[in-house]
Design a protein around this motif. Sequence first.
Motif, PDB file in Angstrom:
ATOM      1  N   GLU A  51      -3.410   4.541   0.144  1.00  0.00           N
ATOM      2  CA  GLU A  51      -4.097   4.890   1.386  1.00  0.00           C
ATOM      3  C   GLU A  51      -4.084   6.416   1.525  1.00  0.00           C
ATOM      4  OE1 GLU A  51      -4.106   2.804   5.650  1.00  0.00           O
ATOM      5  OE2 GLU A  51      -2.288   3.979   5.306  1.00  0.00           O
ATOM      6  N   LEU A  52      -5.262   7.009   1.475  1.00  0.00           N
ATOM      7  CA  LEU A  52      -5.386   8.463   1.566  1.00  0.00           C
ATOM      8  C   LEU A  52      -5.432   8.885   3.027  1.00  0.00           C
ATOM      9  CD1 LEU A  52      -8.091   8.988  -1.215  1.00  0.00           C
ATOM     10  CD2 LEU A  52      -5.588   9.067  -1.446  1.00  0.00           C
ATOM     11  N   LYS A  53      -4.564   9.819   3.373  1.00  0.00           N
ATOM     12  CA  LYS A  53      -4.497  10.306   4.758  1.00  0.00           C
ATOM     13  C   LYS A  53      -5.008  11.738   4.794  1.00  0.00           C
ATOM     14  CE  LYS A  53      -1.101   9.068   7.322  1.00  0.00           C
ATOM     15  NZ  LYS A  53       0.254   8.907   7.910  1.00  0.00           N
ATOM     16  N   ARG A  54      -6.066  11.950   5.578  1.00  0.00           N
ATOM     17  CA  ARG A  54      -6.646  13.279   5.705  1.00  0.00           C
ATOM     18  C   ARG A  54      -6.035  14.010   6.888  1.00  0.00           C
ATOM     19  NH1 ARG A  54     -10.931   9.909   4.218  1.00  0.00           N
ATOM     20  NH2 ARG A  54     -12.154  10.597   2.397  1.00  0.00           N
ATOM     21  N   ASP A  55      -6.320  15.335   6.962  1.00  0.00           N
ATOM     22  CA  ASP A  55      -5.790  16.156   8.058  1.00  0.00           C
ATOM     23  C   ASP A  55      -6.301  15.683   9.413  1.00  0.00           C
ATOM     24  OD1 ASP A  55      -4.483  17.659   6.176  1.00  0.00           O
ATOM     25  OD2 ASP A  55      -6.088  19.142   6.007  1.00  0.00           O
ATOM     26  N   ALA A  56      -7.535  15.229   9.430  1.00  0.00           N
ATOM     27  CA  ALA A  56      -8.143  14.816  10.702  1.00  0.00           C
ATOM     28  C   ALA A  56      -7.664  13.445  11.151  1.00  0.00           C
ATOM     29  CB  ALA A  56      -9.667  14.818  10.565  1.00  0.00           C
ATOM     30  N   GLY A  57      -6.865  12.777  10.333  1.00  0.00           N
ATOM     31  CA  GLY A  57      -6.354  11.461  10.700  1.00  0.00           C
ATOM     32  C   GLY A  57      -7.114  10.313  10.085  1.00  0.00           C
ATOM     33  N   ALA A  58      -8.279  10.558   9.495  1.00  0.00           N
ATOM     34  CA  ALA A  58      -9.051   9.493   8.867  1.00  0.00           C
ATOM     35  C   ALA A  58      -8.356   9.036   7.591  1.00  0.00           C
ATOM     36  CB  ALA A  58     -10.461   9.982   8.546  1.00  0.00           C
ATOM     37  N   THR A  59      -8.514   7.761   7.285  1.00  0.00           N
ATOM     38  CA  THR A  59      -7.897   7.189   6.081  1.00  0.00           C
ATOM     39  C   THR A  59      -8.954   6.544   5.194  1.00  0.00           C
ATOM     40  OG1 THR A  59      -7.476   5.077   7.177  1.00  0.00           O
ATOM     41  CG2 THR A  59      -5.726   6.758   7.298  1.00  0.00           C
ATOM     42  N   ALA A  60      -8.584   6.366   3.935  1.00  0.00           N
ATOM     43  CA  ALA A  60      -9.453   5.695   2.970  1.00  0.00           C
ATOM     44  C   ALA A  60      -8.574   4.954   1.983  1.00  0.00           C
ATOM     45  CB  ALA A  60     -10.348   6.701   2.253  1.00  0.00           C
ATOM     46  N   LEU A  61      -8.943   3.717   1.688  1.00  0.00           N
ATOM     47  CA  LEU A  61      -8.188   2.910   0.736  1.00  0.00           C
ATOM     48  C   LEU A  61      -8.746   3.151  -0.670  1.00  0.00           C
ATOM     49  CD1 LEU A  61      -5.893   0.835   0.714  1.00  0.00           C
ATOM     50  CD2 LEU A  61      -7.642  -0.964   0.758  1.00  0.00           C
ATOM     51  N   SER A  62      -7.872   3.368  -1.628  1.00  0.00           N
ATOM     52  CA  SER A  62      -8.337   3.714  -2.978  1.00  0.00           C
ATOM     53  C   SER A  62      -7.328   3.272  -4.028  1.00  0.00           C
ATOM     54  CB  SER A  62      -8.551   5.224  -3.082  1.00  0.00           C
ATOM     55  OG  SER A  62      -7.298   5.893  -3.009  1.00  0.00           O
ATOM     56  N   PHE A  63      -7.716   3.436  -5.274  1.00  0.00           N
ATOM     57  CA  PHE A  63      -6.779   3.262  -6.394  1.00  0.00           C
ATOM     58  C   PHE A  63      -7.082   4.336  -7.430  1.00  0.00           C
ATOM     59  CE2 PHE A  63     -10.362   0.534  -7.556  1.00  0.00           C
ATOM     60  CZ  PHE A  63     -10.601   0.891  -8.879  1.00  0.00           C
TER      61      PHE A  63
ATOM     62  N   LYS B 209       0.846  -1.192   0.000  1.00  0.00           N
ATOM     63  CA  LYS B 209       0.000   0.000   0.000  1.00  0.00           C
ATOM     64  C   LYS B 209       0.883   1.245   0.000  1.00  0.00           C
ATOM     65  CE  LYS B 209      -3.675  -2.248   2.686  1.00  0.00           C
ATOM     66  NZ  LYS B 209      -4.442  -2.218   3.961  1.00  0.00           N
ATOM     67  N   TYR B 210       0.473   2.208  -0.794  1.00  0.00           N
ATOM     68  CA  TYR B 210       1.179   3.487  -0.854  1.00  0.00           C
ATOM     69  C   TYR B 210       0.336   4.519  -0.115  1.00  0.00           C
ATOM     70  CZ  TYR B 210       3.824   1.132  -4.519  1.00  0.00           C
ATOM     71  OH  TYR B 210       4.602   0.244  -5.205  1.00  0.00           O
ATOM     72  N   GLN B 211       0.984   5.570   0.337  1.00  0.00           N
ATOM     73  CA  GLN B 211       0.281   6.601   1.105  1.00  0.00           C
ATOM     74  C   GLN B 211       0.346   7.947   0.392  1.00  0.00           C
ATOM     75  OE1 GLN B 211       1.892   6.636   5.101  1.00  0.00           O
ATOM     76  NE2 GLN B 211       0.694   4.842   5.714  1.00  0.00           N
ATOM     77  N   LEU B 212      -0.761   8.686   0.535  1.00  0.00           N
ATOM     78  CA  LEU B 212      -0.857  10.003  -0.090  1.00  0.00           C
ATOM     79  C   LEU B 212      -1.689  10.911   0.807  1.00  0.00           C
ATOM     80  CD1 LEU B 212      -0.256  11.695  -2.668  1.00  0.00           C
ATOM     81  CD2 LEU B 212      -2.474  10.917  -3.543  1.00  0.00           C
ATOM     82  N   THR B 213      -1.161  12.102   1.090  1.00  0.00           N
ATOM     83  CA  THR B 213      -1.862  13.062   1.931  1.00  0.00           C
ATOM     84  C   THR B 213      -2.819  13.895   1.084  1.00  0.00           C
ATOM     85  OG1 THR B 213       0.059  13.194   3.389  1.00  0.00           O
ATOM     86  CG2 THR B 213      -1.565  14.953   3.568  1.00  0.00           C
ATOM     87  N   VAL B 214      -4.063  14.021   1.545  1.00  0.00           N
ATOM     88  CA  VAL B 214      -5.070  14.804   0.831  1.00  0.00           C
ATOM     89  C   VAL B 214      -5.746  15.768   1.805  1.00  0.00           C
ATOM     90  CG1 VAL B 214      -5.491  12.992  -0.854  1.00  0.00           C
ATOM     91  CG2 VAL B 214      -6.857  13.073   1.236  1.00  0.00           C
TER      92      VAL B 214
END
Length: 260
Positions: A64-76, A3-8
Amino acid sequence: MKKYQLTVTAREGTGRSASRRLRKAEKIPAILYGKHTKPENLAVNGPEFVKLRKEIGGKAALIELKRDAGATALSFLQEIQRDPITDKYLHLDLQEVKENEKMIINVTLHVVGEAYGVKTEGGILETASHRLRIRCLPKDLPDFIEVNVAELKVGETIHVSELKPLPGVEFLDDKSQAVVICVEPPAEEVVAVAAPVEGAVAADGTAAVPAAGDAAAAPAAGAKPGDTKTAAPAKGEAKGDAKAAAPAAGAKPAAAPAKK
């Protein structure tokens, strides 16, 4: 599956003006949509995404999308829009998935080996399908769909139905769809040169081949080029005694001289 991570971050404004402002701030407009959630407008850090794309390459990948609030979401990545002139990223479409639900995704085809038809028979290998559509759980997502062409001969084709089965992966394309083909090399075109026709006229107006009887007499043996000699007199003729040519058929004889 790695899994890769990306901040949004959340994106409030929409439309062209808002998107241009984001791009000036080195951010990329994006949208996240999924089966169980409403579409969400996001902004992605441009330099971070460029680095991520280089790391992923052409592989199918989960992000894996990382939001400012700490919540994550798995996506492609479902779709990427780029400027045709500058090649800069204009917009991203992200598809949200769940760990326990199967997803449908397009995966790049990866050809392995050297085809027998290319190596031995001089054939040409053609890839008919560059990407294949599959269904699987996120944990079973392959980086590529590999197809081994080592035994492929000229005139043979590998179809979807002949691909090596992958654990947990279902191929959704038509079973008869061609994936890789080994074809014969194109035949060399032989241009036939036509023989010149007697009496034919060349493009420049000169005779290509002189007609029978038109050719100049060959010089006598030993004669120097350019040294034209008068033909020898006929047998029985005295030198210098040239006889008048016989009148043509039907011609009137010359009148006799008048008497004095």
